[in-house]
Each structure stands twice: as structure tokens, then as C-alpha cells.
Design a protein around this motif. Structure first.
Motif, PDB file in Angstrom:
ATOM      1  N   UNK A   4       0.803  -1.104  -0.036  1.00 54.96           N
ATOM      2  CA  UNK A   4      -0.003   0.057  -0.066  1.00 54.96           C
ATOM      3  C   UNK A   4       1.049   1.243   0.036  1.00 54.96           C
ATOM      4  N   UNK A   5       0.751   2.074  -0.861  1.00 60.34           N
ATOM      5  CA  UNK A   5       1.323   3.212  -1.297  1.00 60.34           C
ATOM      6  C   UNK A   5       0.516   4.548  -1.164  1.00 60.34           C
ATOM      7  N   UNK A   6       0.978   5.479  -0.122  1.00 58.66           N
ATOM      8  CA  UNK A   6      -0.126   6.701   0.218  1.00 58.66           C
ATOM      9  C   UNK A   6       1.067   7.871  -0.313  1.00 58.66           C
ATOM     10  N   UNK A   7       0.255   8.372  -1.370  1.00 59.68           N
ATOM     11  CA  UNK A   7       0.831   9.719  -2.035  1.00 59.68           C
ATOM     12  C   UNK A   7       0.377  10.865  -1.062  1.00 59.68           C
ATOM     13  N   UNK A   8       1.188  11.526  -0.323  1.00 57.32           N
ATOM     14  CA  UNK A   8       0.613  12.633   0.798  1.00 57.32           C
ATOM     15  C   UNK A   8       1.732  13.586   1.051  1.00 57.32           C
ATOM     16  N   UNK A   9       1.195  14.413   1.981  1.00 56.99           N
ATOM     17  CA  UNK A   9       2.424  15.271   2.487  1.00 56.99           C
ATOM     18  C   UNK A   9       1.890  15.634   3.954  1.00 56.99           C
ATOM     19  N   UNK A  10       3.103  15.602   4.632  1.00 62.86           N
ATOM     20  CA  UNK A  10       2.849  15.843   6.168  1.00 62.86           C
ATOM     21  C   UNK A  10       1.778  16.705   6.924  1.00 62.86           C
ATOM     22  N   UNK A  11       1.535  17.746   6.322  1.00 65.94           N
ATOM     23  CA  UNK A  11       0.756  18.539   6.808  1.00 65.94           C
ATOM     24  C   UNK A  11      -0.765  18.600   6.231  1.00 65.94           C
ATOM     25  N   UNK A  12      -0.867  17.616   5.250  1.00 69.02           N
ATOM     26  CA  UNK A  12      -2.277  17.616   4.713  1.00 69.02           C
ATOM     27  C   UNK A  12      -3.229  17.019   5.774  1.00 69.02           C
ATOM     28  N   UNK A  13      -4.250  17.563   5.892  1.00 67.02           N
ATOM     29  CA  UNK A  13      -5.373  17.262   6.947  1.00 67.02           C
ATOM     30  C   UNK A  13      -6.020  16.102   6.479  1.00 67.02           C
ATOM     31  N   UNK A  14      -6.477  15.847   5.181  1.00 76.29           N
ATOM     32  CA  UNK A  14      -7.111  14.870   4.666  1.00 76.29           C
ATOM     33  C   UNK A  14      -6.106  13.569   4.704  1.00 76.29           C
ATOM     34  N   UNK A  15      -4.850  13.588   4.504  1.00 73.95           N
ATOM     35  CA  UNK A  15      -3.870  12.628   4.771  1.00 73.95           C
ATOM     36  C   UNK A  15      -3.909  12.071   6.213  1.00 73.95           C
ATOM     37  N   UNK A  16      -3.939  13.092   6.941  1.00 70.51           N
ATOM     38  CA  UNK A  16      -4.100  12.726   8.445  1.00 70.51           C
ATOM     39  C   UNK A  16      -5.310  11.813   8.660  1.00 70.51           C
ATOM     40  N   UNK A  17      -6.623  12.009   8.079  1.00 74.51           N
ATOM     41  CA  UNK A  17      -7.492  11.063   8.212  1.00 74.51           C
ATOM     42  C   UNK A  17      -7.381   9.597   7.983  1.00 74.51           C
ATOM     43  N   UNK A  31       4.891   5.471   2.440  1.00 76.08           N
ATOM     44  CA  UNK A  31       4.715   7.019   2.236  1.00 76.08           C
ATOM     45  C   UNK A  31       5.300   7.875   1.245  1.00 76.08           C
ATOM     46  N   UNK A  32       4.735   8.373   0.018  1.00 79.19           N
ATOM     47  CA  UNK A  32       5.468   9.078  -0.672  1.00 79.19           C
ATOM     48  C   UNK A  32       5.191  10.526  -0.680  1.00 79.19           C
ATOM     49  N   UNK A  33       6.022  11.327  -0.339  1.00 77.90           N
ATOM     50  CA  UNK A  33       5.807  12.708  -0.062  1.00 77.90           C
ATOM     51  C   UNK A  33       5.779  13.500  -1.276  1.00 77.90           C
ATOM     52  N   UNK A  34       4.550  14.129  -1.259  1.00 78.44           N
ATOM     53  CA  UNK A  34       4.379  15.113  -2.713  1.00 78.44           C
ATOM     54  C   UNK A  34       4.246  16.365  -2.564  1.00 78.44           C
ATOM     55  N   UNK A  35       4.774  17.472  -3.455  1.00 76.62           N
ATOM     56  CA  UNK A  35       4.513  18.674  -3.234  1.00 76.62           C
ATOM     57  C   UNK A  35       3.204  19.328  -2.562  1.00 76.62           C
ATOM     58  N   UNK A  36       3.217  20.309  -1.967  1.00 75.58           N
ATOM     59  CA  UNK A  36       1.980  20.948  -1.409  1.00 75.58           C
ATOM     60  C   UNK A  36       1.328  21.643  -2.609  1.00 75.58           C
ATOM     61  N   UNK A  37       2.027  22.162  -3.655  1.00 72.73           N
ATOM     62  CA  UNK A  37       1.392  23.026  -4.590  1.00 72.73           C
ATOM     63  C   UNK A  37       1.932  22.433  -6.000  1.00 72.73           C
ATOM     64  N   UNK A  38       1.184  22.891  -6.768  1.00 70.45           N
ATOM     65  CA  UNK A  38       1.514  22.453  -8.435  1.00 70.45           C
ATOM     66  C   UNK A  38       2.898  23.138  -8.838  1.00 70.45           C
ATOM     67  N   UNK A  39       3.517  22.524  -9.548  1.00 71.80           N
ATOM     68  CA  UNK A  39       3.443  21.321 -10.397  1.00 71.80           C
ATOM     69  C   UNK A  39       3.642  20.215  -9.474  1.00 71.80           C
ATOM     70  N   UNK A  40       3.173  18.880  -9.797  1.00 71.74           N
ATOM     71  CA  UNK A  40       3.567  17.616  -9.220  1.00 71.74           C
ATOM     72  C   UNK A  40       3.579  16.772 -10.291  1.00 71.74           C
ATOM     73  N   UNK A  41       4.828  16.875 -10.978  1.00 72.83           N
ATOM     74  CA  UNK A  41       5.164  15.888 -11.862  1.00 72.83           C
ATOM     75  C   UNK A  41       5.480  14.514 -11.791  1.00 72.83           C
ATOM     76  N   UNK A  42       5.564  14.049 -10.417  1.00 68.74           N
ATOM     77  CA  UNK A  42       5.492  12.754 -10.042  1.00 68.74           C
ATOM     78  C   UNK A  42       4.293  12.052  -9.416  1.00 68.74           C
ATOM     79  N   UNK A 221       9.142   8.956  -4.797  1.00 65.05           N
ATOM     80  CA  UNK A 221       8.219   9.017  -5.789  1.00 65.05           C
ATOM     81  C   UNK A 221       8.534   8.216  -7.037  1.00 65.05           C
ATOM     82  N   UNK A 222      10.028   8.443  -7.383  1.00 65.00           N
ATOM     83  CA  UNK A 222      10.243   7.564  -8.786  1.00 65.00           C
ATOM     84  C   UNK A 222       9.887   6.162  -8.594  1.00 65.00           C
ATOM     85  N   UNK A 223      10.188   5.562  -7.282  1.00 64.77           N
ATOM     86  CA  UNK A 223      10.001   4.336  -7.144  1.00 64.77           C
ATOM     87  C   UNK A 223       8.505   3.723  -7.012  1.00 64.77           C
TER      88      UNK A 223
END
Length: 303
Positions: A4-17, A31-42, A221-223
Motif C-alpha cells: 500500500x502506497x500513500x501519496x501525501x504530504x505531512x501537513x495534509x489534513x485529509x492525509x491525516x484522516x 509514504x510518498x511525499x508529494x509537493x504541497x502545490x503544483x506542479x506535481x510531475x511525479x 516518488x520515482x520508485x
């Protein structure tokens, strides 16, 4: 259980749920840390343009929006239940209320004080998600939002005077859903101060906060993209013959949130059930991907 892989970021409230649900069910996840804002190329190649967080990935299948992520997690690991006492309707209704009412009463209160310190790029990004609205103006709603938030928190506090969790003696989806807006308040001390005035609520908050996040390990993210590329979607065709709109397998549709982040994802229908729409896409860099969405909160349009 599959990885199970979750694309998220640490301060995301909906990820916290979702993180609290992982903790409750004692799930091991990446846990795959994604950017808080665009662009999100991965992220975007996997999601087909959907840019909201979190996104759940298993192989070459991706679930976007917590509504469908929760259903998938519960399918994979039904126990311990998210619906103690069979209170499915109560838990699901509180989940939707927390996302659409409690969370959006908290947001203006938080940004009333944080707004001046928020980078311009963040304001511009969130304004684009709101189609024409200026996220920078959200603090103007703080007085009315503060009234509503205080009332909502009192309702929760009153319930928690007689039960350790919102639906009784056990953690449920209602707890995960109502926890994340209160957790978000902690980003700004004055906003969190509203919640701290309610003793029962705070005892519950500390109880849920102490649950942690389950067995989590980081993933690059590349993995995660390589996992998608090296996998084949595991979703079997499943289209409800009683679909009220006559939707058929193979129909080309776009799927778009109905509240904010109006980025359509287009593909061929693979699954259409009461609660789920899943579409298949051919992605040059990844191969076949199946994207899953809830029907509640999304629009489906033939293209």
C-alpha cells in the motif's frame, strides 16, 4: 496484503484522516511525499491530472479522494471495523459532514492569522483550485466561520462527555473524519485555542493523536512510478446493469470533483457501481493505469 502506497504530504489534513485509519487497522504502508502545490510531475502521470492529496496506489491502480480510499482500505482489511455496532450510516454521514462543513469552518479561522505568512505561490495555487475565487480572501469569512466552528466543536464535546469515541466505546470512521479538522487547527495557536476550551473534546483529541500512523516506511516518488510501470491493473470489469444513467463498460468519460480542484480525469469505464467509478487510461510513461473515484462528490460526463 499488497503493498500500500500513500501519496501525501505531512501537513495534509485529509492525509491525516487516512493515517489514523492505517493506525487503527495496524496496516503497513509506504509514504510518498508529494509537493504541497503544483506542479506535481511525479503524481499527475499516475492520477491523470487529479492533483488533490492523498492518493492511494496499489500497483497500477490509484484511488483518488478519501471517500474511495477508505472503501478500498476497508475491503483489504475489514477488521478492526470502522463501523462499530453496525453504525455505517452514522459514520459515513459524519465523514461527509466533517469534510464539507467542519473542515471548511476551520480553514478561514486558521488562515485569518496565518494568511500574511503564507507564500504567494500557495495562495495562487489554491485560488486556481477554487476556479475564480481568491483563496487570499478566505480570511474575510473568519468571523462567521468562528461562530460555526465553535458550535460544531461544542456538539462534538457534548457527545464525548458520555463516550470515549464519537460513536461509542470504539474508534470509528467518524473519529478519523472529525479528528483531522481539529488537528488542522493546531497549525495556528489561536485557532486551536477554540478547541482547547472543550475538555471532553481535548481528551478525545489526545487519545486519537496518540494512535500514531501505523507501520510506515518512506518511498521515493520515482520508485512509486516504477511500481506502476512494472505492474498491470488488478481491477476486473464490473459495471452495474442497473446504473441509473445507463453507463456502460468502455464508455469514455471524464471524472471531476464537484467542490474544488476541478481537474478532469478522462478514460474508459471499467467499474461503475453504486459507490465507485473507475476508468482505464493509457499513459505513455507508465502503461495502463486504472483510476478509482467515489461517486459521492464527483461528476461523471461522457466525452
Amino acid at each position: 496484503m499488497p503493498e500500500i502506497i500513500l501519496h501525501q504530504y505531512a501537513t495534509s489534513p485529509f492525509s491525516e484522516k487516512i493515517r489514523k485509519i492505517f493506525a487503527h487497522k495496524k496496516i503497513s504502508w509506504r509514504s510518498v511525499e508529494q509537493p504541497v502545490i503544483m506542479p506535481k510531475p511525479k503524481l499527475v502521470p499516475l492520477t491523470g491530472g487529479y492533483r488533490r492529496i492523498p492518493v492511494l496506489q496499489i500497483g497500477a491502480d490509484a484511488w483518488s479522494d478519501t471517500g474511495i480510499i477508505i472503501r478500498k482500505i476497508d475491503e483489504l482489511k475489514p477488521e478492526p471495523t470502522l463501523y462499530p455496532g453496525g453504525l455505517t450510516a452514522a459514520a459515513d454521514t459524519m465523514n461527509q459532514w466533517a469534510d464539507r462543513r467542519l473542515f471548511w469552518s476551520a480553514t478561514p479561522v486558521i488562515f485569518e492569522k496565518l494568511g500574511a505568512a503564507v507564500p504567494k505561490e500557495f495562495i495562487e495555487d489554491r485560488s486556481k483550485m477554487m476556479q475564480g475565487a481568491n483563496f487570499g480572501d478566505i480570511a474575510r469569512n473568519a468571523p462567521d466561520s468562528r461562530n460555526q466552528l465553535r458550535a460544531f466543536l461544542e456538539i462534538l464535546d457534548r457527545q464525548l462527555a458520555s463516550t470515549p469515541f464519537l460513536l461509542g466505546g470504539s474508534f470509528s470512521l467518524a473519529d478519523a473524519a472529525c479528528f483531522h479538522p481539529v488537528w488542522f487547527l493546531r497549525a495556528e495557536p489561536t485557532a486551536f485555542g477554540l478547541a482547547q476550551k472543550f475538555a471532553n473534546l481535548m481528551r478525545w483529541f489526545e487519545r486519537v493523536d496518540a494512535m500514531g500512523y501505523g507501520d510506515v516506511h518512506p518511498m521515493d516518488p520515482d520508485e512509486a512510478l516504477k511500481v506502476a510501470k512494472d505492474s498491470t491493473p488488478a481491477t476486473a470489469e464490473n459495471v452495474d446493469s442497473r446504473d441509473p444513467n445507463g453507463l456502460e463498460a468502455g464508455t469514455r468519460v471524464s471524472v471531476t470533483p464537484d467542490d474544488y480542484g476541478f481537474d478532469p480525469v478522462t478514460g474508459r469505464v471499467v467499474v461503475s457501481t453504486i459507490h465507485e467509478i473507475a476508468i482505464e487510461r493509457d499513459v505513455p510513461e507508465l502503461g495502463r493505469i486504472v483510476n478509482h473515484f467515489p461517486k459521492i462528490g464527483f461528476r461523471i460526463t461522457s466525452v
